[in-house]
Design a protein around this motif. Structure first.
Motif, mmCIF file in Angstrom:
data_model
loop_
_atom_site.group_PDB
_atom_site.id
_atom_site.type_symbol
_atom_site.label_atom_id
_atom_site.label_comp_id
_atom_site.label_asym_id
_atom_site.label_seq_id
_atom_site.Cartn_x
_atom_site.Cartn_y
_atom_site.Cartn_z
ATOM 1 N N VAL A 1 0.858 -1.190 0.000
ATOM 2 C CA VAL A 1 0.000 0.000 0.000
ATOM 3 C C VAL A 1 0.893 1.238 0.000
ATOM 4 O O VAL A 1 1.810 1.332 0.811
ATOM 5 C CB VAL A 1 -0.918 0.018 1.241
ATOM 6 N N LEU A 2 0.630 2.156 -0.912
ATOM 7 C CA LEU A 2 1.380 3.420 -0.968
ATOM 8 C C LEU A 2 0.394 4.572 -1.040
ATOM 9 O O LEU A 2 -0.309 4.732 -2.034
ATOM 10 C CB LEU A 2 2.286 3.436 -2.200
ATOM 11 N N SER A 3 0.336 5.358 0.015
ATOM 12 C CA SER A 3 -0.585 6.494 0.065
ATOM 13 C C SER A 3 0.160 7.689 0.634
ATOM 14 O O SER A 3 0.972 7.528 1.541
ATOM 15 C CB SER A 3 -1.774 6.190 0.980
ATOM 16 N N HIS B 1 2.404 -1.783 -12.160
ATOM 17 C CA HIS B 1 3.822 -1.432 -12.008
ATOM 18 C C HIS B 1 3.971 -0.187 -11.138
ATOM 19 O O HIS B 1 3.548 0.904 -11.527
ATOM 20 C CB HIS B 1 4.458 -1.172 -13.370
ATOM 21 N N CYS B 2 4.582 -0.349 -9.975
ATOM 22 C CA CYS B 2 4.792 0.788 -9.075
ATOM 23 C C CYS B 2 6.141 1.420 -9.374
ATOM 24 O O CYS B 2 7.145 0.729 -9.549
ATOM 25 C CB CYS B 2 4.741 0.340 -7.624
ATOM 26 N N VAL B 3 6.178 2.729 -9.382
ATOM 27 C CA VAL B 3 7.398 3.470 -9.712
ATOM 28 C C VAL B 3 8.525 3.187 -8.714
ATOM 29 O O VAL B 3 9.700 3.362 -9.038
ATOM 30 C CB VAL B 3 7.093 4.992 -9.820
ATOM 31 N N THR B 4 8.185 2.707 -7.523
ATOM 32 C CA THR B 4 9.233 2.388 -6.547
ATOM 33 C C THR B 4 9.905 1.049 -6.848
ATOM 34 O O THR B 4 10.820 0.648 -6.139
ATOM 35 C CB THR B 4 8.680 2.366 -5.107
ATOM 36 N N ALA C 1 1.924 3.154 -11.469
ATOM 37 C CA ALA C 1 0.647 3.117 -10.735
ATOM 38 C C ALA C 1 0.273 4.425 -10.046
ATOM 39 O O ALA C 1 -0.874 4.593 -9.642
ATOM 40 C CB ALA C 1 0.688 1.985 -9.715
ATOM 41 N N TYR C 2 1.226 5.367 -9.923
ATOM 42 C CA TYR C 2 0.814 6.647 -9.305
ATOM 43 C C TYR C 2 -0.136 7.414 -10.221
ATOM 44 O O TYR C 2 -0.767 8.386 -9.797
ATOM 45 C CB TYR C 2 2.018 7.500 -8.886
ATOM 46 N N LYS C 3 -0.246 6.966 -11.492
ATOM 47 C CA LYS C 3 -1.218 7.571 -12.409
ATOM 48 C C LYS C 3 -2.636 7.103 -12.116
ATOM 49 O O LYS C 3 -3.594 7.631 -12.684
ATOM 50 C CB LYS C 3 -0.842 7.242 -13.858
HETATM 51 MO MO LIG Z 1 4.054 5.284 -6.045
#
Ligand SMILES: [Mo]
Ligand SMILES: Nc1nc2c(c(=O)[nH]1)N[C@H]1C(S)=C(S)[C@@H](COP(=O)(O)O)O[C@H]1N2
Length: 216
Positions: free
Chosen positions: A48-50, A94-97, A177-179
């Motif tokens: 989870v990334l918020s 795909h997460c940017v991290t 995925a931040y999009k």
């Molecule tokens: Mo992210």
């Protein structure tokens, strides 16, 4: 927090069979050789990334709006949104991290369905998504007008967990995925590009994982 879990399960595809699921995981062929883009590592976890906490929502007052450079601005209640034509797709994430999660089943309304209903103005070139936690993210219009961009309320046949953006989030399997705005409650069509929350803080506007467009 009030959520309508029972309703979500009933129409989210708890009874979905494999043949009802459209597999869009092969979209990577358009961008590169490898399904898992360079610099990414496959994970079976779903981190989870918020930017801040998980916001509350109330199905009775929740509203989703389509605004800006359109012929007709639209507003949907939760029930109205859930009645829109929807589908289930198998997608990668795909997460940017640096982590990628493959074969996620997401159920929801295609971006193109909303665009068609509102009627996109000729001079619209860009899109801004807004969310209940104040998050925003932007994309060029052409990156949104793809069948894989979904407003999704179910993951693997279950209501989308609140920390992953329930009741409703965007998924953008062709972009980092931040999009995909979690807790999304609006989409605005723009005649000029504008930057969203992370884009103003140095992340890429285009965010193509196969080109490693992580930062601007
Ligand atoms: Mo992210
Ligand atoms: N509303 C909202 N959407 C958001 C975020 C956020 O903080 N708020 N974080 C983004 C980021 S940086 C990522 S990587 C993904 C993470 O989704 P997940 O928590 O379901 O893995 O959501 C994106 N969408």
């Amino acid at each position: 927090m009030t959520t309508d879990r029972t309703d979500a399960v009933e129409s989210s595809g708890a009874t979905t069979t494999d043949s009802d699921v459209r597999d869009t995981t092969d979209l990577y062929h358009e961008f590169g050789e490898d399904r898992v883009p360079a610099g990414q590592r496959e994970t079976s976890a779903f981190p989870v990334l918020s930017k801040s906490g998980t916001p509350d929502w109330d199905p009775d007052t929740w509203e989703f709006t389509v605004t800006g450079a359109v012929e007709t601005e639209l507003t949907f209640s939760w029930d109205e949104f859930r009645d829109l034509p929807h589908e289930t797709q198998k997608q990668d994430f795909h997460c940017v991290t640096g982590w990628s999660k493959l074969d996620c089943a997401f159920t929801g309304v295609p971006f193109t369905e909303l665009a068609e209903r509102a009627g996109v103005a000729d001079d619209a070139v860009h899109v801004m998504f807004s969310a209940l936690d104040g998050y925003t993210t932007d994309l060029p219009l052409e990156d949104c007008m793809r069948e894989e961009v979904l407003f999704t309320w179910a993951y693997d046949g279950e209501p989308l967990p609140a920390d992953h953006g329930g009741p409703l989030r965007v998924v953008t399997p062709h972009r980092y995925a931040y999009k995909g705005a979690k807790w999304v409650d609006g989409v605005e069509f723009l005649t000029e590009p504008e930057l969203g929350y992370w884009e103003r803080r140095g992340y890429s506007e285009t965010a193509n994982p196969w080109r490693e467009e992580r930062y601007s």
